[in-house]
Motif scaffolding. Structure first.
Motif, PDB file in Angstrom:
ATOM      1  N   ASP A 146       0.809  -1.223   0.000  1.00  0.00           N
ATOM      2  CA  ASP A 146       0.000   0.000   0.000  1.00  0.00           C
ATOM      3  C   ASP A 146       0.844   1.276   0.000  1.00  0.00           C
ATOM      4  OD1 ASP A 146       1.021   0.015   2.553  1.00  0.00           O
ATOM      5  OD2 ASP A 146      -0.907  -0.178   3.580  1.00  0.00           O
ATOM      6  N   ARG A 152       3.211   2.115   2.199  1.00  0.00           N
ATOM      7  CA  ARG A 152       3.920   2.282   3.460  1.00  0.00           C
ATOM      8  C   ARG A 152       5.186   1.414   3.443  1.00  0.00           C
ATOM      9  NH1 ARG A 152      -0.353   0.755   7.912  1.00  0.00           N
ATOM     10  NH2 ARG A 152      -0.664  -0.920   6.383  1.00  0.00           N
ATOM     11  N   ARG A 185       7.602   2.436  11.206  1.00  0.00           N
ATOM     12  CA  ARG A 185       6.742   2.305  10.031  1.00  0.00           C
ATOM     13  C   ARG A 185       6.377   3.699   9.527  1.00  0.00           C
ATOM     14  NH1 ARG A 185       1.895  -1.675  10.518  1.00  0.00           N
ATOM     15  NH2 ARG A 185       0.611   0.120  11.104  1.00  0.00           N
ATOM     16  N   TYR A 186       6.622   3.892   8.231  1.00  0.00           N
ATOM     17  CA  TYR A 186       6.371   5.178   7.576  1.00  0.00           C
ATOM     18  C   TYR A 186       5.178   5.063   6.633  1.00  0.00           C
ATOM     19  CZ  TYR A 186      11.102   6.694   8.955  1.00  0.00           C
ATOM     20  OH  TYR A 186      12.233   7.048   9.645  1.00  0.00           O
ATOM     21  N   ASN A 187       4.452   6.163   6.499  1.00  0.00           N
ATOM     22  CA  ASN A 187       3.472   6.278   5.431  1.00  0.00           C
ATOM     23  C   ASN A 187       4.201   6.553   4.117  1.00  0.00           C
ATOM     24  OD1 ASN A 187       1.019   6.003   7.018  1.00  0.00           O
ATOM     25  ND2 ASN A 187       1.482   8.037   7.843  1.00  0.00           N
ATOM     26  N   ALA A 188       3.483   6.393   3.014  1.00  0.00           N
ATOM     27  CA  ALA A 188       4.097   6.584   1.704  1.00  0.00           C
ATOM     28  C   ALA A 188       4.635   7.997   1.522  1.00  0.00           C
ATOM     29  CB  ALA A 188       3.097   6.249   0.600  1.00  0.00           C
ATOM     30  N   ASP A 189       4.037   8.988   2.212  1.00  0.00           N
ATOM     31  CA  ASP A 189       4.471  10.372   2.045  1.00  0.00           C
ATOM     32  C   ASP A 189       5.646  10.747   2.952  1.00  0.00           C
ATOM     33  OD1 ASP A 189       3.341  10.528   4.563  1.00  0.00           O
ATOM     34  OD2 ASP A 189       1.800  11.986   4.014  1.00  0.00           O
ATOM     35  N   SER A 237       5.757  10.499   6.291  1.00  0.00           N
ATOM     36  CA  SER A 237       5.380  10.764   7.683  1.00  0.00           C
ATOM     37  C   SER A 237       5.370   9.455   8.469  1.00  0.00           C
ATOM     38  CB  SER A 237       4.004  11.416   7.746  1.00  0.00           C
ATOM     39  OG  SER A 237       3.010  10.557   7.192  1.00  0.00           O
ATOM     40  N   ASP A 288       3.851   6.521  10.566  1.00  0.00           N
ATOM     41  CA  ASP A 288       2.541   5.888  10.655  1.00  0.00           C
ATOM     42  C   ASP A 288       2.208   5.736  12.132  1.00  0.00           C
ATOM     43  OD1 ASP A 288       0.275   4.363  10.605  1.00  0.00           O
ATOM     44  OD2 ASP A 288       1.110   2.747   9.371  1.00  0.00           O
ATOM     45  N   THR A 327      -0.402   4.909  13.592  1.00  0.00           N
ATOM     46  CA  THR A 327      -1.269   3.776  13.966  1.00  0.00           C
ATOM     47  C   THR A 327      -0.429   2.582  14.405  1.00  0.00           C
ATOM     48  OG1 THR A 327      -1.379   2.823  11.732  1.00  0.00           O
ATOM     49  CG2 THR A 327      -2.973   4.547  12.284  1.00  0.00           C
ATOM     50  N   GLY A 379       4.525   5.139  16.008  1.00  0.00           N
ATOM     51  CA  GLY A 379       5.233   4.933  14.754  1.00  0.00           C
ATOM     52  C   GLY A 379       6.426   4.022  14.872  1.00  0.00           C
TER      53      GLY A 379
END
Length: 463
Positions: free
Chosen positions: A200, A202, A223-227, A229, A231, A233, A242
């Motif tokens: 997805d 991430r 864990r990073y989001n795709a942008d 930042s 994550d 959650t 994160g």
């Protein structure tokens, strides 16, 4: 140190103080600069008559039909210190001048020009791992000097477009810097050693984190989001949102590899071939191994791969093993089941150690591990500065049909492993996915490396 006390200590020092920033502000972790007398050649002319800057290759991956190598360079030592380096080569081994600036991307994360402890230039940045995404973009990660103390380091992640330009949609700058502790504090040392992209967009970044005294290293997973930042959650008790920060399981744990198991991720490396499983929510799975930890006494693991049966394999070395009355370093492999139990079908306690023939002895570092489609195992190691590629059968025995007694060896070199590429004659470098191995083959053989993304460099590794 007691696990609960250690986790409480992390909570007090880093909870709510894990700082992410971008802009111009992961073998040996003790020395961030590529020194030790190694002068590697990054140019297309190996003996051009001009002394080239010292460079160190740390990780490799297939990119755009060629090879991307990441590490560090002293090209701007007088002004910005040791900088993070990304370079791409074509499939023939030449520098790909369409990438970045004439084939290279050099990035500086600002830090002190001189440190108060030594009075010498201490600012250094380095890439220790790389992953190429499906769209051709490139994630690069490692560390940047984190403050005014000589041992402080922050996690850094960089995202490049396929052409080597910074992806400005990633953390608005193309770069992310993760600092543990209060702003400007210099309490922690760490680096990212492994990247695991998710479907997805991430991704996980795994490495180690320790106090600046360096007395103990703990698993660290972000864990990073795709942008770019964090994550948030992804949560674990006693760790900042994160992240998941491990306890003091051994003296030194470092994420040297990761493998997905459904929505969970297994990570392992460091002392005693330690491994843990982390759920997608960020908690440690205590049903894994023994009370949440898989472990094999003695030695240190430097690579991890998933096995076809759902388990996973760690490779590294154990030192001071008595063989014929003399102490040697030996290649050690540990196989675990999917649930982190020793896979006794691989060997007693899931362990295989190679003590014969004599040519397998004195392994001091492992930097590559791959399982072929036929189940055979490839291990690339530094044996007292001599690069060696081992091939073993699925049960851990040496494949004596490969090379000499299951090994292909090359002359002595002072180059660190993974070997840095330069265009001269000599041994060849075969690349499979994100792993690279030396081979004496001059043509690609589908029987040797059956994966579709395999490539073969027909130029030298510089030996």
């Amino acid at each position: 140190m007691n696990h609960s006390v250690r986790k409480a200590g992390w909570a007090a020092l880093v909870a709510g103080a894990l700082l992410v920033g971008g802009g111009a502000c992961g073998g040996d972790d003790s020395n961030p600069s590529p020194d030790g007398g190694t002068q590697t050649d990054a140019g297309t002319q190996p003996d051009a008559g001009t002394k080239l800057p010292a460079e160190e290759g740390r990780a490799l991956a297939v990119s755009n039909g060629g090879l991307v190598v990441v590490g560090s360079t002293e090209a701007n030592l007088a002004t910005t210190g040791v900088d993070l380096l990304v370079r791409r080569y074509t499939a023939s081994g030449a520098v790909d001048t369409s990438f970045g600036t004439q084939g290279s991307v050099v990035l500086d994360f600002e830090g002190p020009a001189k440190g108060p402890l030594s009075g010498e230039r201490e600012q250094a940045d380095r890439a220790d791992t790389v992953a190429v995404l499906a769209d051709g973009s490139i994630l690069v990660a490692g560390f940047a000097r984190g403050g005014n103390a000589s041992d402080s380091r922050d996690f850094v992640v960089v995202k490049l477009k396929a052409n080597g330009q910074l992806d400005m949609g990633f953390n608005k700058t193309g770069k992310s810097r993760l600092h543990f502790g209060e702003e400007n504090a210099v309490n922690f040392v760490g680096t990212v050693r492994s990247i695991l992209p998710l479907a997805d967009g991430r991704f996980y970044a795994g490495g180690f984190l320790t106090k600046s005294d360096g007395l103990d290293e703990d698993f660290a997973l972000i864990r990073y989001n795709a942008d770019g930042s964090l994550d948030t959650t992804f949560k674990s008790a006693g760790s900042p949102s994160g992240s998941w920060i491990g306890g003091a399981y051994t003296n030194a744990e470092s994420v040297q590899g990761m493998a997905l198991q459904g929505t969970s991720v297994v990570l392992g490396g460091g002392d005693h071939f330690a491994a843990v499983r982390i759920t997608s929510s960020g908690s440690q799975d205590l049903t894994f191994g023994t009370s949440g930890l898989a472990k094999s006494e003695d030695g240190q693991a430097h690579a991890l791969v998933a096995r076809p049966n759902g388990g996973f394999l760690l490779a590294g070395e154990r030192q001071d093993v008595q063989v014929g009355g003399t102490k040697h370093g030996v290649l050690k492999l540990v196989a675990y089941t999917a649930d982190g139990k020793p896979d006794v079908t691989f060997g007693p306690g899931g362990v295989r150690e190679l003590t014969s023939p004599a040519g397998v002895l004195d392994v001091v570092d492992v930097s590559g591990l791959r399982i072929q489609a036929d189940g055979k195992i490839l291990v690339y190691a530094d044996v007292y500065a001599k690069p060696v590629l081992f091939r073993l059968l699925a049960n851990g025995d040496l494949d004596t049909s490969f090379g000499t007694d299951g090994m292909v060896r090359w002359p002595e070199t002072q180059l660190p492993v993974p070997l840095f590429i330069r265009s001269t004659t000599g041994p060849k470098l075969a690349v499979i996915g994100s792993q690279a191995f030396v081979t004496d083959a001059n043509i690609y053989s589908s029987g040797f490396f059956p994966e579709e993304d395999s490539r073969l460099l027909l130029k030298s590794t510089g030996l």
